[in-house]
Motif scaffolding. Structure first.
Motif, mmCIF file in Angstrom:
data_model
loop_
_atom_site.group_PDB
_atom_site.id
_atom_site.type_symbol
_atom_site.label_atom_id
_atom_site.label_comp_id
_atom_site.label_asym_id
_atom_site.label_seq_id
_atom_site.Cartn_x
_atom_site.Cartn_y
_atom_site.Cartn_z
ATOM 1 N N ILE A 1 0.761 -1.110 0.101
ATOM 2 C CA ILE A 1 0.094 0.032 -0.036
ATOM 3 C C ILE A 1 0.830 1.248 0.008
ATOM 4 O O ILE A 1 1.914 1.084 0.923
ATOM 5 C CB ILE A 1 -1.172 0.055 1.326
ATOM 6 C CG1 ILE A 1 -1.906 1.227 0.987
ATOM 7 C CG2 ILE A 1 -0.295 0.042 2.488
ATOM 8 C CD1 ILE A 1 -3.162 0.835 2.043
ATOM 9 N N ASP A 2 0.612 2.115 -1.125
ATOM 10 C CA ASP A 2 1.462 3.327 -0.907
ATOM 11 C C ASP A 2 1.112 4.219 -0.123
ATOM 12 O O ASP A 2 0.182 4.472 0.261
ATOM 13 C CB ASP A 2 1.216 4.138 -2.285
ATOM 14 C CG ASP A 2 2.089 3.364 -3.520
ATOM 15 O OD1 ASP A 2 2.846 2.536 -3.257
ATOM 16 O OD2 ASP A 2 1.406 3.494 -4.490
ATOM 17 N N LEU A 3 2.111 4.595 0.661
ATOM 18 C CA LEU A 3 1.943 5.775 1.856
ATOM 19 C C LEU A 3 2.817 6.866 1.573
ATOM 20 O O LEU A 3 3.897 6.858 0.982
ATOM 21 C CB LEU A 3 2.565 5.100 3.284
ATOM 22 C CG LEU A 3 1.864 4.079 3.714
ATOM 23 C CD1 LEU A 3 2.165 3.675 5.210
ATOM 24 C CD2 LEU A 3 0.143 4.082 3.874
ATOM 25 N N SER A 4 2.561 8.356 1.908
ATOM 26 C CA SER A 4 3.213 9.449 1.375
ATOM 27 C C SER A 4 4.094 9.521 2.617
ATOM 28 O O SER A 4 3.951 8.707 3.600
ATOM 29 C CB SER A 4 2.329 10.596 1.578
ATOM 30 O OG SER A 4 1.631 10.789 2.751
ATOM 31 N N LEU A 5 4.955 10.230 2.538
ATOM 32 C CA LEU A 5 6.236 10.592 3.612
ATOM 33 C C LEU A 5 5.269 10.935 4.946
ATOM 34 O O LEU A 5 5.555 10.313 5.924
ATOM 35 C CB LEU A 5 7.207 11.558 3.215
ATOM 36 C CG LEU A 5 8.191 12.022 4.356
ATOM 37 C CD1 LEU A 5 8.733 10.681 5.019
ATOM 38 C CD2 LEU A 5 8.956 12.892 4.245
ATOM 39 N N SER A 6 4.152 11.614 4.886
ATOM 40 C CA SER A 6 3.605 12.052 6.007
ATOM 41 C C SER A 6 2.932 10.928 6.667
ATOM 42 O O SER A 6 2.700 10.928 7.748
ATOM 43 C CB SER A 6 2.843 13.327 5.871
ATOM 44 O OG SER A 6 1.716 13.017 4.992
ATOM 45 N N GLN A 7 2.576 9.995 5.872
ATOM 46 C CA GLN A 7 1.688 8.651 6.412
ATOM 47 C C GLN A 7 2.608 7.666 6.759
ATOM 48 O O GLN A 7 2.254 7.267 7.874
ATOM 49 C CB GLN A 7 0.927 8.341 5.364
ATOM 50 C CG GLN A 7 -0.392 9.004 4.669
ATOM 51 C CD GLN A 7 -1.066 8.465 3.708
ATOM 52 O OE1 GLN A 7 -0.642 8.101 2.643
ATOM 53 N NE2 GLN A 7 -2.508 8.378 3.576
ATOM 54 N N GLN A 8 3.906 7.613 6.365
ATOM 55 C CA GLN A 8 4.870 6.702 6.900
ATOM 56 C C GLN A 8 5.358 7.523 8.213
ATOM 57 O O GLN A 8 5.354 6.665 9.144
ATOM 58 C CB GLN A 8 6.139 6.556 6.032
ATOM 59 C CG GLN A 8 5.822 6.020 4.769
ATOM 60 C CD GLN A 8 6.873 5.913 3.967
ATOM 61 O OE1 GLN A 8 8.145 5.531 4.162
ATOM 62 N NE2 GLN A 8 6.692 5.832 2.465
ATOM 63 N N LYS B 1 -5.146 2.650 9.769
ATOM 64 C CA LYS B 1 -6.220 3.756 10.167
ATOM 65 C C LYS B 1 -5.661 5.044 10.833
ATOM 66 O O LYS B 1 -6.022 6.193 10.490
ATOM 67 C CB LYS B 1 -7.319 3.300 10.890
ATOM 68 C CG LYS B 1 -8.530 4.008 10.962
ATOM 69 C CD LYS B 1 -9.903 3.065 11.706
ATOM 70 C CE LYS B 1 -10.898 3.958 11.876
ATOM 71 N NZ LYS B 1 -12.180 2.978 12.518
ATOM 72 N N PHE B 2 -4.659 4.921 11.585
ATOM 73 C CA PHE B 2 -4.190 5.992 12.302
ATOM 74 C C PHE B 2 -3.212 6.955 11.202
ATOM 75 O O PHE B 2 -3.135 8.002 11.436
ATOM 76 C CB PHE B 2 -3.001 5.398 13.357
ATOM 77 C CG PHE B 2 -2.096 6.286 14.089
ATOM 78 C CD1 PHE B 2 -2.909 6.791 15.209
ATOM 79 C CD2 PHE B 2 -1.029 6.861 13.747
ATOM 80 C CE1 PHE B 2 -2.057 7.603 16.151
ATOM 81 C CE2 PHE B 2 -0.406 7.953 14.578
ATOM 82 C CZ PHE B 2 -1.243 8.118 15.634
ATOM 83 N N CYS B 3 -2.939 6.383 10.290
ATOM 84 C CA CYS B 3 -2.380 7.128 8.822
ATOM 85 C C CYS B 3 -3.399 7.575 7.970
ATOM 86 O O CYS B 3 -2.907 8.459 6.969
ATOM 87 C CB CYS B 3 -1.267 5.954 8.290
ATOM 88 S SG CYS B 3 0.223 5.377 8.963
ATOM 89 N N GLY B 4 -4.449 7.494 8.299
ATOM 90 C CA GLY B 4 -5.527 8.134 7.602
ATOM 91 C C GLY B 4 -6.270 7.040 6.361
ATOM 92 O O GLY B 4 -6.844 7.562 5.621
ATOM 93 N N ILE B 5 -5.758 5.873 6.457
ATOM 94 C CA ILE B 5 -6.178 4.898 5.457
ATOM 95 C C ILE B 5 -7.260 3.874 6.115
ATOM 96 O O ILE B 5 -6.957 3.265 7.047
ATOM 97 C CB ILE B 5 -4.908 4.220 4.785
ATOM 98 C CG1 ILE B 5 -4.025 5.069 3.970
ATOM 99 C CG2 ILE B 5 -5.369 3.154 3.939
ATOM 100 C CD1 ILE B 5 -2.503 4.516 3.750
ATOM 101 N N ASN B 6 -8.372 4.037 5.660
ATOM 102 C CA ASN B 6 -9.375 3.259 5.940
ATOM 103 C C ASN B 6 -9.554 1.867 4.984
ATOM 104 O O ASN B 6 -10.082 2.354 3.996
ATOM 105 C CB ASN B 6 -10.709 3.931 6.208
ATOM 106 C CG ASN B 6 -11.491 3.048 7.125
ATOM 107 O OD1 ASN B 6 -11.405 1.951 7.565
ATOM 108 N ND2 ASN B 6 -12.996 3.537 7.259
#
Length: 172
Positions: free
Chosen positions: A60-67, A115-120
């Motif tokens: 799943i791709d995460l942006s740097l802020s999500q990482q 979910k904490f990273c904003g991905i549901n």
């Protein structure tokens, strides 16, 4: 980020696969070619040496802020207890209990991190409702082949990866 879904063959692994009607019995997060982050029975939440057998890989791709949010979550929950009561839920279909807050079983940990990273991954679903097999059914995860993993063992941005290594070293 790479999520590892394990096809365990132990008695407990086979029971989990039977009850969830799936092929997976465990979920973990790949940090690099040697390290995973997971919740394991008798150990709880933490870093462990990666196993390289009977695993399917999903990205799943995460942006740097999500990482960086993922790293924050890992730091918050590292050392948490294993959620035995909610694993029992798979057998009895009980609802979540208040005394299972801040405890995690494997797929619950992966779901809650995302979910904490904003991905549901699923609408109207809580972490304690997610089995390893259900994770594989999310349209937000892409299945990878093992060759890809061997050639690309690092899915983290250098900043996030460095922070993860520092957290894992502080624990050892």
């Amino acid at each position: 980020m790479v999520i590892e879904l394990h096809k365990g063959t132990s008695l407990i692994g086979n029971l989990i696969k039977w009850q969830t009607r799936g092929v997976y019995s465990h979920a973990s997060i790949m940090i690099d070619s040697d390290l995973s982050f997971e919740s394991k029975e008798f150990q709880g939440v933490g870093f462990s040496s990666r196993e390289n057998k009977n695993i399917d890989y999903y990205s799943i791709d995460l942006s740097l802020s999500q990482q960086l949010k993922a790293v924050e979550f890992i730091e918050l929950v590292n050392g948490a207890k294993y959620d035995y009561k909610m694993v029992f839920r798979f057998m009895t279909r009980l609802n979540e209990s208040n005394n299972t807050k801040n405890k995690y079983f494997c797929s619950e940990l992966v779901f809650c991190l995302l979910k904490f990273c904003g991905i549901n991954l699923f609408n109207n679903t809580e972490g304690w409702q997610v089995s390893p097999h259900l994770l594989s059914r999310s349209i937000k995860l892409e299945k990878l082949n093992e060759k890809y993993i061997k050639e690309n063992p690092y899915s983290w941005n250098n900043i996030a990866y460095g922070k993860l290594l520092n957290i894992s070293k502080r624990i050892k």
